[in-house]
Design a protein around this motif. Structure first.
Motif, PDB file in Angstrom:
ATOM      1  N   TRP A  14       2.505   4.995 -10.273  1.00 61.55           N
ATOM      2  CA  TRP A  14       2.855   3.517 -10.520  1.00 61.55           C
ATOM      3  C   TRP A  14       3.857   2.954  -9.353  1.00 61.55           C
ATOM      4  O   TRP A  14       4.651   2.253  -9.585  1.00 61.55           O
ATOM      5  N   ARG A  15       3.539   3.481  -8.268  1.00 62.77           N
ATOM      6  CA  ARG A  15       4.399   3.104  -7.122  1.00 62.77           C
ATOM      7  C   ARG A  15       4.213   1.630  -6.735  1.00 62.77           C
ATOM      8  O   ARG A  15       5.381   1.014  -6.257  1.00 62.77           O
ATOM      9  N   GLU A  16       3.194   0.935  -7.177  1.00 66.10           N
ATOM     10  CA  GLU A  16       3.167  -0.531  -7.019  1.00 66.10           C
ATOM     11  C   GLU A  16       4.156  -1.317  -7.969  1.00 66.10           C
ATOM     12  O   GLU A  16       4.626  -2.339  -7.511  1.00 66.10           O
ATOM     13  N   ARG A  17       4.106  -0.834  -9.013  1.00 71.32           N
ATOM     14  CA  ARG A  17       5.476  -1.418  -9.762  1.00 71.32           C
ATOM     15  C   ARG A  17       6.540  -0.790 -10.339  1.00 71.32           C
ATOM     16  O   ARG A  17       7.639  -1.333 -10.683  1.00 71.32           O
ATOM     17  N   LYS A  18       6.518   0.396  -9.322  1.00 73.27           N
ATOM     18  CA  LYS A  18       8.017   1.161  -9.577  1.00 73.27           C
ATOM     19  C   LYS A  18       8.849   1.380  -8.125  1.00 73.27           C
ATOM     20  O   LYS A  18       9.877   0.693  -7.580  1.00 73.27           O
ATOM     21  N   GLN A  19       7.834   2.135  -7.289  1.00 75.05           N
ATOM     22  CA  GLN A  19       8.819   2.666  -6.189  1.00 75.05           C
ATOM     23  C   GLN A  19       8.834   1.744  -5.118  1.00 75.05           C
ATOM     24  O   GLN A  19       9.944   1.548  -4.381  1.00 75.05           O
ATOM     25  N   LYS A  20       7.907   0.970  -4.917  1.00 74.38           N
ATOM     26  CA  LYS A  20       7.738  -0.251  -3.837  1.00 74.38           C
ATOM     27  C   LYS A  20       8.782  -1.142  -4.159  1.00 74.38           C
ATOM     28  O   LYS A  20       9.324  -1.597  -3.205  1.00 74.38           O
ATOM     29  N   PRO A  21       8.607  -1.774  -5.336  1.00 73.96           N
ATOM     30  CA  PRO A  21       9.800  -2.860  -5.847  1.00 73.96           C
ATOM     31  C   PRO A  21      11.314  -2.221  -5.592  1.00 73.96           C
ATOM     32  O   PRO A  21      12.261  -3.154  -5.068  1.00 73.96           O
ATOM     33  N   GLU A  22      11.385  -0.883  -5.857  1.00 75.22           N
ATOM     34  CA  GLU A  22      13.086  -0.350  -5.586  1.00 75.22           C
ATOM     35  C   GLU A  22      13.251  -0.546  -4.060  1.00 75.22           C
ATOM     36  O   GLU A  22      14.150  -0.684  -3.805  1.00 75.22           O
ATOM     37  N   LEU A  23      11.997   0.031  -3.346  1.00 76.44           N
ATOM     38  CA  LEU A  23      12.184  -0.214  -1.827  1.00 76.44           C
ATOM     39  C   LEU A  23      12.564  -1.597  -1.111  1.00 76.44           C
ATOM     40  O   LEU A  23      13.320  -1.886  -0.428  1.00 76.44           O
ATOM     41  N   GLU A  24      11.833  -2.354  -1.803  1.00 75.49           N
ATOM     42  CA  GLU A  24      12.028  -3.923  -1.381  1.00 75.49           C
ATOM     43  C   GLU A  24      13.498  -4.320  -1.691  1.00 75.49           C
ATOM     44  O   GLU A  24      13.979  -5.039  -1.119  1.00 75.49           O
ATOM     45  N   ALA A  25      13.784  -3.902  -3.186  1.00 79.10           N
ATOM     46  CA  ALA A  25      15.106  -4.250  -3.298  1.00 79.10           C
ATOM     47  C   ALA A  25      16.294  -3.708  -2.498  1.00 79.10           C
ATOM     48  O   ALA A  25      17.248  -4.296  -2.280  1.00 79.10           O
ATOM     49  N   ALA A  26      16.110  -2.469  -2.145  1.00 79.02           N
ATOM     50  CA  ALA A  26      16.817  -1.709  -1.194  1.00 79.02           C
ATOM     51  C   ALA A  26      16.985  -2.303   0.253  1.00 79.02           C
ATOM     52  O   ALA A  26      17.908  -2.570   0.767  1.00 79.02           O
ATOM     53  N   GLN A  27      15.972  -2.885   0.476  1.00 77.77           N
ATOM     54  CA  GLN A  27      15.640  -3.526   1.896  1.00 77.77           C
ATOM     55  C   GLN A  27      16.477  -4.982   1.861  1.00 77.77           C
ATOM     56  O   GLN A  27      17.269  -5.410   2.721  1.00 77.77           O
ATOM     57  N   LEU A  28      16.330  -5.645   0.921  1.00 78.47           N
ATOM     58  CA  LEU A  28      17.029  -7.006   0.637  1.00 78.47           C
ATOM     59  C   LEU A  28      18.532  -6.793   0.516  1.00 78.47           C
ATOM     60  O   LEU A  28      19.462  -7.452   1.094  1.00 78.47           O
ATOM     61  N   ARG A  29      19.130  -5.509  -0.155  1.00 75.99           N
ATOM     62  CA  ARG A  29      20.461  -5.203  -0.323  1.00 75.99           C
ATOM     63  C   ARG A  29      21.296  -4.852   1.307  1.00 75.99           C
ATOM     64  O   ARG A  29      22.273  -5.152   1.635  1.00 75.99           O
ATOM     65  N   LEU A  30      20.124  -4.248   1.928  1.00 79.98           N
ATOM     66  CA  LEU A  30      20.632  -3.898   3.422  1.00 79.98           C
ATOM     67  C   LEU A  30      20.620  -5.049   4.295  1.00 79.98           C
ATOM     68  O   LEU A  30      21.813  -5.716   4.925  1.00 79.98           O
ATOM     69  N   ALA A  55      14.980   5.200  -0.864  1.00 80.53           N
ATOM     70  CA  ALA A  55      13.675   4.544  -1.407  1.00 80.53           C
ATOM     71  C   ALA A  55      12.403   4.795  -0.708  1.00 80.53           C
ATOM     72  O   ALA A  55      11.291   5.088  -1.353  1.00 80.53           O
ATOM     73  N   LYS A  56      12.218   4.887   0.489  1.00 83.55           N
ATOM     74  CA  LYS A  56      11.222   4.966   1.157  1.00 83.55           C
ATOM     75  C   LYS A  56      10.855   6.633   0.847  1.00 83.55           C
ATOM     76  O   LYS A  56       9.345   6.633   0.763  1.00 83.55           O
ATOM     77  N   ALA A  57      11.799   7.585   0.593  1.00 80.95           N
ATOM     78  CA  ALA A  57      11.320   8.883   0.367  1.00 80.95           C
ATOM     79  C   ALA A  57      10.586   8.692  -1.101  1.00 80.95           C
ATOM     80  O   ALA A  57       9.815   9.781  -1.031  1.00 80.95           O
ATOM     81  N   GLU A  58      11.043   8.254  -1.771  1.00 81.41           N
ATOM     82  CA  GLU A  58      10.595   8.234  -3.226  1.00 81.41           C
ATOM     83  C   GLU A  58       9.150   7.784  -3.138  1.00 81.41           C
ATOM     84  O   GLU A  58       8.631   7.900  -4.354  1.00 81.41           O
ATOM     85  N   LEU A  59       8.560   7.218  -2.234  1.00 82.98           N
ATOM     86  CA  LEU A  59       7.211   6.958  -2.227  1.00 82.98           C
ATOM     87  C   LEU A  59       6.471   8.165  -2.050  1.00 82.98           C
ATOM     88  O   LEU A  59       5.123   8.334  -2.269  1.00 82.98           O
ATOM     89  N   LYS A  60       6.966   9.218  -1.719  1.00 82.76           N
ATOM     90  CA  LYS A  60       6.073  10.579  -1.498  1.00 82.76           C
ATOM     91  C   LYS A  60       6.148  10.971  -2.993  1.00 82.76           C
ATOM     92  O   LYS A  60       7.068  11.056  -3.955  1.00 82.76           O
ATOM     93  N   PRO A  61       5.221  12.052  -3.113  1.00 86.25           N
ATOM     94  CA  PRO A  61       5.374  12.828  -4.491  1.00 86.25           C
ATOM     95  C   PRO A  61       6.350  13.688  -4.651  1.00 86.25           C
ATOM     96  O   PRO A  61       6.773  14.319  -3.389  1.00 86.25           O
ATOM     97  N   ASN A  62       6.663  14.181  -5.803  1.00 79.55           N
ATOM     98  CA  ASN A  62       7.620  15.143  -6.061  1.00 79.55           C
ATOM     99  C   ASN A  62       6.906  16.493  -6.427  1.00 79.55           C
ATOM    100  O   ASN A  62       5.536  16.439  -6.792  1.00 79.55           O
ATOM    101  N   LEU A  63       7.094  17.659  -6.303  1.00 79.10           N
ATOM    102  CA  LEU A  63       6.538  19.019  -6.453  1.00 79.10           C
ATOM    103  C   LEU A  63       7.275  19.793  -7.415  1.00 79.10           C
ATOM    104  O   LEU A  63       8.270  19.518  -7.818  1.00 79.10           O
ATOM    105  N   PHE A  64       6.521  20.738  -8.119  1.00 79.99           N
ATOM    106  CA  PHE A  64       6.799  21.621  -9.324  1.00 79.99           C
ATOM    107  C   PHE A  64       6.259  22.820  -9.013  1.00 79.99           C
ATOM    108  O   PHE A  64       5.130  22.838  -8.609  1.00 79.99           O
ATOM    109  N   ALA A  65       7.146  23.895  -9.598  1.00 78.10           N
ATOM    110  CA  ALA A  65       6.458  25.232  -9.501  1.00 78.10           C
ATOM    111  C   ALA A  65       6.878  25.871 -10.818  1.00 78.10           C
ATOM    112  O   ALA A  65       7.750  25.582 -11.374  1.00 78.10           O
TER     113      ALA A  65
END
Length: 411
Positions: free
Chosen positions: A292-308, A257-267
């Motif tokens: 949309w990290r505030e509404r997507k990636q960050k909530p997903e990270l928070e959920a993963a941390q709560l599951r941990l 989930a932390k890694a998903e805060l970083k951008p993806n690349l394409f060629a």
């Protein structure tokens, strides 16, 4: 000859002639091979291993076919310099570290499946051993009830003879019949209990409906326990190890989930033709920005941390439950050992001596039949009680082996 053998089989009590049950180790081996729940987890483990490779692999490339026509709807490729026919390939990439974190998460899930399978095997082994011990105690009781019925028949005939001779009242003969009827009632109840235990073993071994099981004639010796088995159980208990793996998997999920805060690349790469005007090549590189990290990636990270955190709390709860089980099992183990010794050294010899003395004095008219029946019941309960204490000790050893992660010799 065959008829005579059939009559003999009917006359001799069941435990004496029936083929013995398989050993407990044979049943364990059979169950671990064919138990459908074990097979299910084996397949889920295989599935998890297969999923490790895709988790660390890039997405499939995309291919686009392109037509640029400067004078559409007229087809002008080769006639107009701006008109072109071509193909473009796009490969989505991942920010460095994303693929490896997903692969490690998949490997952590595989670790969970491996330990779940080991836990189930240990539970199946313990269930078979405990059920086998219960069957042993029941089969001994059935055998002793048969012996008691034979002995009671002798006492009944003696009481009737003494009554006919006027040495005792009719009460003795009536009591003998009553005790015999109660023993037959007890025998029927034991048969029902035995059928339930056999059904349980048949389920664990995935046997067909109503598969028979011969009498259990003895319990195998069990190896001595490690002196520090309580400390070992706190770390080796299958439930603890599964939850430790769950925590590790949850931690890997947080990393993903932390890694998903970083951008993806394409060629992208393309090649087109303009006919007589020559070929065109294109190369491109871009980012898939987590806008949309505030509404997507960050909530997903928070959920993963709560599951941990939830997994960590569950691990502590499991450790507390294991400590409770260790204390209970330790008490059961010590009690069973002490009681076995008490039965061997005191209860069994005294019960047999009391019954023999009562029989002898009854024949000489020194005691009434009630005393004989009382000592008869004490003897029967002592014989049955000793077998139950043996079964309790074996069952306690089976539960300790479960806490130590014993899966019946299978890795």
């Amino acid at each position: 000859m065959r008829k005579a053998l059939q009559v003999l089989v009917l006359l001799v009590p069941w435990p004496l002639w029936a083929q013995s049950a398989p050993t407990v180790d044979e049943l364990v081996k059979e169950a671990l091979k064919v138990n459908p729940s074990v097979e299910e987890l084996r397949l889920r483990l295989a599935e998890a291993r297969v999923n490790e490779v895709p988790a660390g692999t890039l997405p499939d490339p995309m291919v686009d076919f392109m037509l640029t026509d400067a004078r559409f709807p007229r087809f002008t490729v080769g006639k107009e310099e701006m008109s072109m026919l071509g193909v473009t390939v796009r490969q989505d990439l991942r920010y460095p570290g994303k693929l490896s974190s997903r692969e490690k998460q998949a490997q952590a899930e595989t670790g969970v499946r491996e330990l779940e399978l080991a836990r189930l095997k240990a539970e199946v082994v313990a269930a078979i051993r405990e059920t086998y011990a219960e069957l042993y105690a029941l089969d001994v009781e059935l055998e002793k009830v048969e012996e008691a019925l034979d002995l009671l028949q002798v006492l009944k005939e003696t009481a009737q003879a003494r009554y006919a001779a006027g040495f005792t009242s009719q009460e003795a003969a009536v009591k003998a019949v009553l005790i015999k009827t109660r023993l037959q009632e007890r025998k029927a109840d034991l048969a029902r209990q035995r059928a339930e235990l056999v059904a349980m073993l048949n389920r664990l071994c995935n046997r067909p409906l109503n598969s028979p099981l011969g009498p259990v004639r003895g319990l195998p010796p069990y190896p001595p326990l490690p002196q520090n088995w309580q400390d070992l159980a706190l770390e080796q208990a299958p439930e603890v190890k599964v939850m430790q793996a769950e925590v590790a998997a949850a931690a890997r999920e947080v990393e993903v989930a932390k890694a998903e805060l970083k951008p993806n690349l394409f060629a992208t790469a393309g090649l087109g033709t303009r006919g007589s005007f020559g070929a065109v090549a294109t190369l491109g590189f871009g980012l898939e920005w987590p806008f949309w990290r505030e509404r997507k990636q960050k909530p997903e990270l928070e959920a993963a941390q709560l599951r941990l955190k939830a997994a960590q709390a569950r691990l502590e709860a499991v450790r507390a439950a294991v400590r409770e089980e260790i204390e209970k099992t330790q008490a059961a183990w010590r009690n069973a050992q002490e009681q076995q010794t008490r039965y061997q050294q005191e209860i069994l010899p005294l019960a047999m001596a009391a019954l023999e003395a009562a029989r002898a004095t009854f024949l000489t008219g020194q005691v009434d039949f009630s005393t004989v029946i009382e000592d008869f019941n004490l003897w029967l309960e002592a014989e049955v009680g000793f077998a139950q204490r043996q079964a309790q000790a074996f069952a306690a050893w089976a539960r300790i082996s479960l806490l130590l992660g014993d899966s019946g010799g299978e890795s």
